[in-house]
Design an enzyme around this catalytic site. Sequence first.
Site, PDB file in Angstrom:
ATOM      1  N   HIS A  37      49.824  56.779   7.398  1.00  0.00           N
ATOM      2  CA  HIS A  37      49.927  57.002   5.951  1.00  0.00           C
ATOM      3  C   HIS A  37      48.539  56.951   5.300  1.00  0.00           C
ATOM      4  O   HIS A  37      48.236  57.747   4.414  1.00  0.00           O
ATOM      5  CB  HIS A  37      50.786  55.912   5.304  1.00  0.00           C
ATOM      6  CG  HIS A  37      52.217  55.924   5.725  1.00  0.00           C
ATOM      7  ND1 HIS A  37      52.777  54.918   6.472  1.00  0.00           N
ATOM      8  CD2 HIS A  37      53.217  56.804   5.489  1.00  0.00           C
ATOM      9  CE1 HIS A  37      54.048  55.178   6.684  1.00  0.00           C
ATOM     10  NE2 HIS A  37      54.352  56.319   6.114  1.00  0.00           N
ATOM     11  N   ARG A 187      58.398  52.492  12.753  1.00  0.00           N
ATOM     12  CA  ARG A 187      59.400  51.939  13.672  1.00  0.00           C
ATOM     13  C   ARG A 187      58.761  51.177  14.848  1.00  0.00           C
ATOM     14  O   ARG A 187      59.445  50.410  15.500  1.00  0.00           O
ATOM     15  CB  ARG A 187      60.335  53.032  14.187  1.00  0.00           C
ATOM     16  CG  ARG A 187      61.299  53.536  13.127  1.00  0.00           C
ATOM     17  CD  ARG A 187      62.294  54.522  13.698  1.00  0.00           C
ATOM     18  NE  ARG A 187      63.310  54.885  12.724  1.00  0.00           N
ATOM     19  CZ  ARG A 187      63.211  55.871  11.837  1.00  0.00           C
ATOM     20  NH1 ARG A 187      62.109  56.602  11.796  1.00  0.00           N
ATOM     21  NH2 ARG A 187      64.196  56.133  10.992  1.00  0.00           N
TER      22      ARG A 187
END
Length: 280
Positions: A37, A187
Site C-alpha cells: 500500500h 493476509r
Amino acid sequence: MDVITKVNEMQTRVLSIKDRKKSIGFVPTMGALHEGHVSLIRSARKENNKLIVSIYLNPTQFDNEDDFNNYPRQMDKDIEIVERENADLVFAPGTKELYPEGFCTYVTQDKLTDSLCGRLRPGHFNGVTTIVTKLFNIIKPDRAYFGQKDYQQTVVIKRLVADLNMDIDVRVLPIVRDEDGLAISSRNKRLNPEERQNALCIYSSLSKAKSVFASNIKDSKEIIEEMTSIIKKTKNIKIDYVSIVDPNTLENVSSINGKAVATVAVWIGNTRLIDNIILE
Ligand code: PAF
C-alpha cells in the site's frame, strides 16, 4: 490530515479541491496497510496535488464469513502510516454510511469475473465493482492506484472504468515482495511461522514459470505442470488454481504468444493467498 467518516463531508471536501483545480490521487484500501500500500500511496503522492486514501473493509466482497471476521484490522496504525506518507485526507466510513438501510443497487461485470478468483469466490467481484464505483463517485479521483498482486481485480477495474465512461486513470503498480519473494499481503499477518515458510512455494512456482518460459517453452500445460509440482511438494497446502491466462481477457492460453500472466491461488491452512507473474 483529516479523517473523514461521512460521505457528504467527503463530497464537500472533494468539491472544494476540484474548485481549486487540484488533481486528486486516490488509493482505495481495506486497511491493514503494508509496504505494498505504501508504494501505491507514494506514487499517488508524487503524481497528484491532493492524495486521498480510503480505509474500508468492504463486507460485500467477502464470500466467506470467517475470512471477513479474521481479516486484520488496525485502524489507528493505518492512520499513522497514511499520515506519515503525507496524505491529505483519509476516508474511513462505516458500513451504515456506505450501505444504508434500503441499499439495493450493485454493479456487476460479466466475462472478466467468470474465471480465476471470480469462479471460486462467488459474489466477490460484484462486491469489488460496487464499492469501487461508489468510492470513485464520492472521491472523483483523477488517478486511482492498485497493486498488480490482485491481477484480476486490476483488469476488472480498468474495464469498469472504460465501460462506465469514468474519467479516471487506473494506475497499476508492481507487486512488492518480502526479501524471500513472498508477495506482501494483509493476509500474510494470519500465517504462523510454518505457514509463512510453506507460502514460499508460491513465488518458487512463479519463478519456475519464468525460467521455463525463458528457456523457450511456450506450452502452458508444460509450464503449469512444473509450477504445480513445486506447490504439491509443500505440506498443508491446497491449490485453488494454477493458470496461465491472457493478460487482457483472462482466458486460459494454451500456448504463450507474446505476453501472458502465470497466476496462482492457494490455501495455506485457513489463509488464501494469490500471486502472479507476467511472462513476456
Ligand atoms: O484491493 C483491495 O484492497 C480492495 O479490493 C479494494 C479495491 C480496496 C475494494 O474494497
